[in-house]
Design an enzyme around this catalytic site. Structure first.
Site, short mmCIF file in Angstrom:
data_model
loop_
_atom_site.label_atom_id
_atom_site.label_comp_id
_atom_site.label_asym_id
_atom_site.label_seq_id
_atom_site.Cartn_x
_atom_site.Cartn_y
_atom_site.Cartn_z
N TYR A 1 37.83 82.60 -8.96
CA TYR A 1 36.87 82.82 -7.89
C TYR A 1 37.49 82.45 -6.55
O TYR A 1 37.32 83.13 -5.53
CB TYR A 1 35.61 81.99 -8.10
CG TYR A 1 34.69 82.45 -9.19
CD1 TYR A 1 35.08 83.39 -10.14
CD2 TYR A 1 33.40 81.92 -9.31
CE1 TYR A 1 34.24 83.78 -11.15
CE2 TYR A 1 32.55 82.31 -10.31
CZ TYR A 1 32.96 83.24 -11.24
OH TYR A 1 32.11 83.63 -12.25
N HIS B 1 32.06 91.80 -10.22
CA HIS B 1 30.67 91.79 -9.76
C HIS B 1 30.62 92.20 -8.28
O HIS B 1 29.97 91.57 -7.45
CB HIS B 1 30.02 90.42 -9.99
CG HIS B 1 29.93 90.04 -11.43
ND1 HIS B 1 28.85 90.34 -12.22
CD2 HIS B 1 30.82 89.41 -12.25
CE1 HIS B 1 29.05 89.90 -13.45
NE2 HIS B 1 30.26 89.35 -13.49
#
Length: 370
Positions: free
Chosen positions: A344, A76
């Site tokens: 992440y 992303h």
């Protein structure tokens, strides 16, 4: 004649001197603790079990598939920051004691983005879109969530996700994934084959403003009396659905430019809708959709009133870790949650140490140096 010094008497509160055995024992304990800490780091990095999937391996594979764009997220990567408020209507307190559901406003920062690790790719209608939100109530109990505009996730386990990254990567010779590798993957993961069918069949909206974003993973809400219930949630737009058209060839950022223009005129709004699970609804498999007749509770409205490019935006240095949860919201048994959290973190650690390339998407304020 000089006085003979009086021997110093030990104070009652002084500990007795350590014996050689005690000193060696303490040193041994310190060494053992150091060894255990070192072993823990080696285990986390995969050095003690080279076949075990680790966050490092997942991020490495993202970089192998998409390359490295310095300073950007490994997935992303192309995105735009936003700011706004969440207006709770109090209905969420029926199922969760989280303070974010108290009546009133909570400031938020967030991010719209497109899937993939290449921040300068042109926008296309079929690219998976995401919305990440950080709710910041006054009591300091952050809630962070990342949502996608697909009905289910394509895989059910971290291991399948890791494999899928390589299988779905374009073949340099053809520019498309290898059909034989995909067929083999789906034969071994029939749940993914079904999930991909649902994803391909979804209705694609014309923009970010009229798209629906889903948590995909299940969580658990806990109310004031300690009762726990399985949930998923969605951000449902106020704007009516309009089907996507072909991407205009001249504007490679057309989805983001459209959003910037709309928010420049008036806030864009979404409703946070919580779906209540029932016994038997899977909480450990994000490839499976829950039945459409499940109870849905509108718990409040997200109003987005400003957007900024990531060069200056508040979302740039936020890790939208899905396990940053307030009291009243807990993780489910979905194995993807802990994997997402760890990956992440690793991605954030890498990009934080890199020089930041110019944002792929800018806003008028950023262009003026504001």
């Amino acid at each position: 004649m000089p006085e003979t010094p009086t021997p110093k008497r030990p104070r009652d509160d002084e500990p007795p001197p350590l014996s050689l055995i005690a000193i060696l024992l303490r040193l041994g304990i310190i060494g053992l603790v150091s060894l255990l800490v070192t072993a823990a780091f080696l285990y986390a990095g995969g050095w003690l079990s080279p076949d075990r999937l680790t966050p490092v391996k997942v991020v490495d594979r993202f970089e192998q598939v998409d390359g490295i764009s310095a300073g950007f997220r490994r997935n992303h990567a192309k995105g735009l920051c936003f700011a706004g408020v969440f207006q709770s209507n109090g209905q969420g307190l029926r199922v969760s004691r989280a303070s974010v559901f108290d009546m009133g406003e909570v400031p938020v920062v967030g991010r719209f983005a497109l899937a993939g690790g290449q921040p300068y790719l042109p926008d296309t209608p079929q690219m998976v879109r995401s919305m990440a939100v950080r709710f910041m109530p006054a009591d300091g109990e952050d809630w962070r969530t990342g949502m996608n505009d697909i009905p289910v996730f394509p895989v059910s386990t971290p291991e399948a996700f890791y494999e899928q990254l390589a299988v779905f990567a374009p073949d340099p010779a053809t520019g498309k994934p290898d059909p034989a590798r995909m067929a083999d993957f789906f034969a071994r993961h029939p749940e993914s084959a079904h999930a991909i069918e649902l994803i391909k069949a979804r209705a694609v909206s014309s923009g970010f403003h009229n798209d629906t974003f889903n948590s995909l993973d299940a969580f658990r809400f806990v109310d004031a009396e300690g009762k726990s219930v399985a949930v998923r949630w969605s951000m449902v737009p106020d704007a009516p659905f309009e089907a996507a058209a072909a991407a205009p060839g001249a504007d490679k950022n057309y989805l983001f430019e459209d959003l910037i223009a709309r928010i420049g005129q008036q806030p864009v709004q979404f409703h946070l809708v919580v779906t209540i699970g029932q016994p038997g609804d899977p909480t450990n498999d994000a490839t499976v959709a829950w039945p459409p007749e499940r109870e849905r509770i509108d718990v409040g409205t997200l109003s987005i009133h400003a957007v900024e490019g990531e060069d200056v935006g508040a979302c740039r240095d936020v890790n939208f870790d899905p396990l940053v949860l307030p009291a009243g919201i807990e993780p489910s048994d979905d194995p993807l949650l802990s994997a997402r959290s760890a990956v992440y973190s690793r991605s954030f650690w890498r990009r934080a140490g890199e020089s930041k390339d110019p944002s792929a998407v800018t806003t008028p304020a950023a262009d003026k140096g504001a």
